[in-house]
Design a protein around this motif. Structure first.
Motif, PDB file in Angstrom:
ATOM      1  N   ARG A  71       0.859  -1.194   0.000  1.00 59.04           N
ATOM      2  CA  ARG A  71       0.000   0.000   0.000  1.00 59.04           C
ATOM      3  C   ARG A  71       0.889   1.235   0.000  1.00 59.04           C
ATOM      4  N   ASN A  74      -0.093   7.369   2.103  1.00 58.04           N
ATOM      5  CA  ASN A  74      -1.021   8.464   1.806  1.00 58.04           C
ATOM      6  C   ASN A  74      -0.987   9.539   2.880  1.00 58.04           C
ATOM      7  N   ARG A  78      -4.276   9.666   6.905  1.00 61.45           N
ATOM      8  CA  ARG A  78      -5.022   8.717   6.072  1.00 61.45           C
ATOM      9  C   ARG A  78      -4.576   7.280   6.305  1.00 61.45           C
ATOM     10  N   ASP A  79      -3.267   7.061   6.449  1.00 64.75           N
ATOM     11  CA  ASP A  79      -2.785   5.695   6.679  1.00 64.75           C
ATOM     12  C   ASP A  79      -3.369   5.116   7.965  1.00 64.75           C
ATOM     13  N   ASP A  82      -7.124   4.462   7.375  1.00 69.41           N
ATOM     14  CA  ASP A  82      -7.348   3.282   6.545  1.00 69.41           C
ATOM     15  C   ASP A  82      -7.032   1.998   7.313  1.00 69.41           C
ATOM     16  N   CYS A  86      -9.731  -0.861   8.237  1.00 70.71           N
ATOM     17  CA  CYS A  86      -9.451  -2.210   7.751  1.00 70.71           C
ATOM     18  C   CYS A  86      -9.503  -3.232   8.887  1.00 70.71           C
ATOM     19  N   TYR A 108     -14.204  11.687   5.578  1.00 72.91           N
ATOM     20  CA  TYR A 108     -13.178  10.951   4.839  1.00 72.91           C
ATOM     21  C   TYR A 108     -13.854   9.822   4.090  1.00 72.91           C
ATOM     22  N   ASP A 109     -13.697   9.830   2.777  1.00 79.61           N
ATOM     23  CA  ASP A 109     -14.352   8.834   1.934  1.00 79.61           C
ATOM     24  C   ASP A 109     -13.428   7.692   1.526  1.00 79.61           C
ATOM     25  N   GLY A 110     -12.186   7.692   2.024  1.00 71.90           N
ATOM     26  CA  GLY A 110     -11.247   6.637   1.675  1.00 71.90           C
ATOM     27  C   GLY A 110     -10.489   6.897   0.395  1.00 71.90           C
ATOM     28  N   ARG A 111     -10.820   7.979  -0.296  1.00 75.04           N
ATOM     29  CA  ARG A 111     -10.148   8.291  -1.560  1.00 75.04           C
ATOM     30  C   ARG A 111      -9.455   9.648  -1.524  1.00 75.04           C
ATOM     31  N   SER A 112     -10.138  10.649  -1.029  1.00 78.56           N
ATOM     32  CA  SER A 112      -9.551  11.986  -0.976  1.00 78.56           C
ATOM     33  C   SER A 112      -9.147  12.296   0.465  1.00 78.56           C
TER      34      SER A 112
END
Length: 127
Positions: A71, A74, A78-79, A82, A86, A108-112
């Motif tokens: 991975r 980010n 974010r890391d 995520d 997870c 936080y949408d997991g992408r931005s």
């Protein structure tokens, strides 16, 4: 793309994204660097997510490093987010509270990138 640029791209992919060690590089040295970078990344996440890291105790670095394999980074916010998402139901209670606090205060949408939620002045004082 030049040969040098292609080699650099392959090396970076091996170091941070889980790609194979490119030909012509010392595998032991690259693997040692990957390990060091994952430890550093775990430390940065621990700084940003102290309860998450503390919940895992001595297992934090190896647990996070295993998750981080393959991975790309980010950023520590974010890391950590995520990683916590997870972990799901296996997330320790103190880390679950820290995640809930972040999800209350940020979107936080997991992408931005996470962004602070906009709230009225009064909602800041109602905690």
């Amino acid at each position: 793309m030049s040969d040098l640029a292609a080699q650099q791209e392959a090396l970076v992919a091996a170091l941070v994204a889980g790609a194979d060690v490119p030909e012509g590089f010392n595998s032991a040295a690259v693997l040692a660097t990957i390990s060091a970078l994952r430890r550093k990344r775990a430390g940065e996440v621990a700084h940003r997510w102290p309860f998450l890291a503390a919940s895992y105790g001595d297992a934090w670095v190896p647990t996070f490093s295993a998750w981080a394999a393959g991975r790309p980074p980010n950023g520590s916010l974010r890391d950590g987010w995520d990683f916590a998402r997870c972990a799901g139901d296996t997330l320790p209670p103190l880390a679950r509270e820290e995640l809930a606090d972040r999800e209350r205060d940020f979107t936080y949408d997991g992408r931005s990138a996470p962004a602070p939620k906009r709230r009225g002045l009064l909602s800041r004082f109602r905690r």
